[in-house]
Enzyme design. Structure first.
Site, PDB file in Angstrom:
ATOM      1  N   TYR A   1       0.817  -1.216   0.000  1.00 45.42           N
ATOM      2  CA  TYR A   1       0.000   0.000   0.000  1.00 45.42           C
ATOM      3  C   TYR A   1       0.855   1.273   0.000  1.00 45.42           C
ATOM      4  O   TYR A   1       0.335   2.348   0.219  1.00 45.42           O
ATOM      5  CB  TYR A   1      -0.939   0.007   1.204  1.00 45.42           C
ATOM      6  CG  TYR A   1      -1.949  -1.125   1.184  1.00 45.42           C
ATOM      7  CD1 TYR A   1      -3.031  -1.096   0.309  1.00 45.42           C
ATOM      8  CD2 TYR A   1      -1.813  -2.216   2.027  1.00 45.42           C
ATOM      9  CE1 TYR A   1      -3.957  -2.122   0.285  1.00 45.42           C
ATOM     10  CE2 TYR A   1      -2.738  -3.253   2.009  1.00 45.42           C
ATOM     11  CZ  TYR A   1      -3.806  -3.198   1.136  1.00 45.42           C
ATOM     12  OH  TYR A   1      -4.720  -4.227   1.107  1.00 45.42           O
TER      13      TYR A   1
ATOM     14  N   ASP B   1      -1.613 -11.114   9.234  1.00 44.99           N
ATOM     15  CA  ASP B   1      -0.962 -12.260   8.597  1.00 44.99           C
ATOM     16  C   ASP B   1       0.523 -12.315   8.913  1.00 44.99           C
ATOM     17  O   ASP B   1       1.088 -13.397   9.074  1.00 44.99           O
ATOM     18  CB  ASP B   1      -1.157 -12.192   7.079  1.00 44.99           C
ATOM     19  CG  ASP B   1      -2.607 -12.422   6.676  1.00 44.99           C
ATOM     20  OD1 ASP B   1      -3.094 -13.545   6.853  1.00 44.99           O
ATOM     21  OD2 ASP B   1      -3.244 -11.470   6.197  1.00 44.99           O
TER      22      ASP B   1
ATOM     23  N   HIS C   1       4.588  -6.771  -4.160  1.00 44.93           N
ATOM     24  CA  HIS C   1       3.156  -6.873  -4.434  1.00 44.93           C
ATOM     25  C   HIS C   1       2.467  -5.560  -4.138  1.00 44.93           C
ATOM     26  O   HIS C   1       2.971  -4.703  -3.418  1.00 44.93           O
ATOM     27  CB  HIS C   1       2.515  -8.017  -3.632  1.00 44.93           C
ATOM     28  CG  HIS C   1       2.246  -7.679  -2.200  1.00 44.93           C
ATOM     29  ND1 HIS C   1       1.030  -7.206  -1.767  1.00 44.93           N
ATOM     30  CD2 HIS C   1       3.019  -7.751  -1.097  1.00 44.93           C
ATOM     31  CE1 HIS C   1       1.079  -6.993  -0.461  1.00 44.93           C
ATOM     32  NE2 HIS C   1       2.267  -7.310  -0.032  1.00 44.93           N
TER      33      HIS C   1
ATOM     34  N   TYR D   1     -11.473  -0.583   0.505  1.00 44.50           N
ATOM     35  CA  TYR D   1     -11.477  -0.130   1.898  1.00 44.50           C
ATOM     36  C   TYR D   1     -10.135   0.472   2.302  1.00 44.50           C
ATOM     37  O   TYR D   1     -10.040   1.199   3.290  1.00 44.50           O
ATOM     38  CB  TYR D   1     -11.862  -1.283   2.835  1.00 44.50           C
ATOM     39  CG  TYR D   1     -10.708  -2.123   3.338  1.00 44.50           C
ATOM     40  CD1 TYR D   1     -10.166  -1.919   4.606  1.00 44.50           C
ATOM     41  CD2 TYR D   1     -10.155  -3.134   2.545  1.00 44.50           C
ATOM     42  CE1 TYR D   1      -9.115  -2.692   5.065  1.00 44.50           C
ATOM     43  CE2 TYR D   1      -9.110  -3.904   3.002  1.00 44.50           C
ATOM     44  CZ  TYR D   1      -8.589  -3.686   4.260  1.00 44.50           C
ATOM     45  OH  TYR D   1      -7.538  -4.444   4.717  1.00 44.50           O
ATOM     46  N   ARG D   2      -9.080   0.196   1.555  1.00 42.21           N
ATOM     47  CA  ARG D   2      -7.778   0.841   1.708  1.00 42.21           C
ATOM     48  C   ARG D   2      -7.045   0.660   0.395  1.00 42.21           C
ATOM     49  O   ARG D   2      -7.371  -0.237  -0.380  1.00 42.21           O
ATOM     50  CB  ARG D   2      -6.987   0.261   2.886  1.00 42.21           C
ATOM     51  CG  ARG D   2      -6.540  -1.169   2.682  1.00 42.21           C
ATOM     52  CD  ARG D   2      -6.088  -1.858   3.945  1.00 42.21           C
ATOM     53  NE  ARG D   2      -4.809  -1.388   4.440  1.00 42.21           N
ATOM     54  CZ  ARG D   2      -4.046  -2.093   5.290  1.00 42.21           C
ATOM     55  NH1 ARG D   2      -4.452  -3.279   5.732  1.00 42.21           N
ATOM     56  NH2 ARG D   2      -2.901  -1.628   5.715  1.00 42.21           N
TER      57      ARG D   2
END
Length: 594
Positions: free
Chosen positions: A140, A200, A446, A527-528
């Site tokens: 992100y 995670d 990623h 949502y983000r």
């Protein structure tokens, strides 16, 4: 690459995971062709509209306040590092040129008064500040500032204390640098009967993850919902406590009810500090879970043979989750992740760079412990042994309605299988296993695409088909992970790319923009999201002629009139920056700000 350990560094791995950390590092090293560091192509990146003379004056002033070692100018080569030894100057998983989103300086406060001094300093010189807890917001944007040349405030390095672990109240208070690893190990060392809820990966910040509304996998899996009380430095440097902390305790101490009840009197304001740029959270309380015995929780996995089973699976989950028969927020993963989470690269299963075909995936899956299938469901039940047995019978009866479905317990798979790591996470034990699937391609990185959809079979099929079509169009393997609750599901798509492949990164950006727009047309909003796409995502929430955005901008301008705190984060720009060409989504990257 080093492997920091928790005994040596606040952000390191615990000793119990030393072998796993070394193995994860070795995977990354062996999969890397890029240099470990690169020079900044244009030298020191100054904040916008700030001269070098003003910048140097400002830096010198702050060094006199905090100490020279705690104010670092970012004029050195950029190191990508890895999960346990990450940079705080940019994004480890850079999907645009490495030096595009980069800090001009990094500041390391150690106390709340120092954070307040930094905010006052930034107002004086009109410098944009970007607070981070650890900078491990991988997928992100990491530690990168949204505006190149922004000043990163690294709260984690010197603010990582754990306060008031209360076994009776099952709560704690932490600073930004406290990781899931750190809190777990502290609770174990004190032999307290408490569980934490971990993401995670265990190296993330509790505070940072909750503020981004992240999730975990015990009954306490909604991290922001299970916070209780904040301490916040506002954009003018003043200090706020939310909830019951707004009432002083006896004899000048903290209110003893602060971690017992989330709200205060009047409007509930905690929410405006999640996914926002309205304050710097320096402390946060959390509710913890009373510990369970080994026989009071049971992890398991179901497999389903066909891609077309997806709708039926989701429709089965919905009533089980609504009735709270399912014990946690379960995951549905595509079977390709059973291949990737082994840590072996794509070349192990496939020749060439094109995406794997369905036939190739199924052929490779036959050789895995779970066998050939399309979807994998990871769940966990909690309670007494008798109640777990009853719960599992209900869950089995429901899922076995899918023809060809199979059920596995941890003892049914080899010791190294992912189910064992999933079982640890579902019992509040932080792990590192989720690092492995990033090695799917060389120089693996990623980016997350994370829309929300209703827990309804037709909606699940629609969003899956939209995202699958985009992956086929742009040439990416599809790695979906769905966190499914009773009424909504997070469809988290992990776009895995090679940081050395410029064309691949450009395709990843184009695919992200297309998926955001296409899914929004059907009411599926993220949502983000990654830094690059915050403007686009924020504008998809456009009901009432952008009523939500106008409301957010009104609050931003009132609290931060100088626009110094994280301009652009989550698409919210202060008046000083608004409409000046910094927004992305309506123009190509590179035309103005990056």
């Amino acid at each position: 690459m080093s492997t920091p350990m928790l005994t040596e560094k606040y952000s390191g791995a615990p000793t119990r995971l030393a072998k796993e950390a070394a193995r994860a590092r070795d995977y990354i090293v062996s999969n890397r062709t890029l240099p470990t560091s690169s020079p900044q192509t244009n030298g020191l990146r100054l904040p916008p509209d700030v001269s070098l003379e003003t910048f140097e004056t400002a830096i010198k002033e702050l060094q006199n306040i905090l100490g020279e070692a705690n104010v670092e100018v970012n004029d050195k080569p950029l190191k990508d590092g890895w999960y346990l030894d990450h940079p705080n100057t940019h994004d480890t998983f850079h999907v645009i040129p490495q030096s595009s989103l980069v800090a001009s300086a990094i500041i390391y406060p150690s106390t709340v008064p120092e954070v307040q001094s930094i905010v006052c300093w930034a107002n004086k010189y009109l410098l944009p500040l970007y607070p981070i807890s650890l900078g491990r917001n991988l997928g992100y944007g990491g530690a990168a500032p949204r505006v190149p040349g922004g000043v990163v405030v690294d709260l984690g390095r010197r603010m990582h204390s754990i306060f008031n672990i209360d076994a009776e109240n099952a709560s704690c208070v932490v600073e930004p640098g406290v990781t899931y690893f750190r809190l777990y190990e502290e609770i174990q060392a004190r032999k307290l009967p408490l569980w934490i809820d971990t993401a995670d990966l265990g190296g993330g910040s509790l505070l940072g993850n909750a503020l981004d509304r992240g999730v975990g996998y015990t009954p306490y899996g909604d991290h922001f919902a299970n916070h209780c009380g904040m301490e916040v430095v506002l954009p003018d440097g003043s200090l706020l406590r939310t909830g019951m902390g707004a009432m002083p305790g006896p004899e000048g101490k903290d209110n003893p009810t602060w971690q017992s009840f989330q709200h205060a009197y009047g409007p509930a304001v905690d929410g405006i500090f999640s996914q926002s740029n309205l304050g710097i959270v320096t402390k946060m309380g959390f509710h913890l879970m009373p510990a369970l015995n080994e026989n009071e929780h049971q992890s398991y996995v179901f497999t389903f043979p066909r891609d077309g089973d997806f709708e039926q699976i989701v429709d089965i989950i919905r009533p089980l989750a609504q009735k709270r028969i399912l014990g946690n927020i379960p995951q549905i993963r595509h079977v390709i992740q059973e291949l990737a989470v082994t840590g072996r690269g794509k070349e192990t299963f496939h020749e060439g760079k094109r995406p794997m075909t369905d036939d190739e995936i199924h052929e490779a899956a036959k050789k895995t412990p779970l066998g050939d299938c399309s979807w994998v469901f990871y769940g966990c039940q909690y309670g007494s042994p008798e109640s777990i047995k009853q719960q599992l019978e209900i869950v089995k009866d429901a899922f076995f309605k899918v023809e060809g479905s199979k059920f596995f317990l941890p003892e049914n798979v080899p010791p190294g299988h992912y189910l064992h790591d999933r079982a640890r996470v579902c019992s509040g034990v932080p792990v590192l296993r989720e690092l492995d699937w990033v090695n799917w391609v060389p120089n693996g990185a990623h980016m997350g695409f994370s829309p929300i959809a209703p827990t309804l079979g037709p909606s699940a099929r629609l969003i899956h088909d939209l995202i699958r079509a985009a992956h086929i169009k742009y040439g990416f393997d599809l790695f979906p992970t769905l966190c499914v609750a009773g009424r909504e599901m997070h469809y988290i798509t992990n776009i895995v790319f090679d940081r050395s492949d410029v064309a691949m990164k450009e395709r990843a950006v184009a695919m992200m923009r297309e998926m955001i727009a296409t899914c929004a047309k059907h009411g599926f909003g993220e949502y983000r999201t990654h830094l690059l796409f915050m403007d686009q995502v924020a504008r998809t929430y456009s009901w009432g002629d952008q009523a939500l955005m106008r409301f957010n901008e009104t609050i931003k301008d009132a609290l931060d009139p100088n626009g110094i705190l994280s301009p652009g984060r989550n698409g919210i720009w202060p008046k000083r920056w608004r409409g000046k060409g910094w927004e992305l989504g309506t123009r190509r990257e590179g035309e103005r700000s990056v």
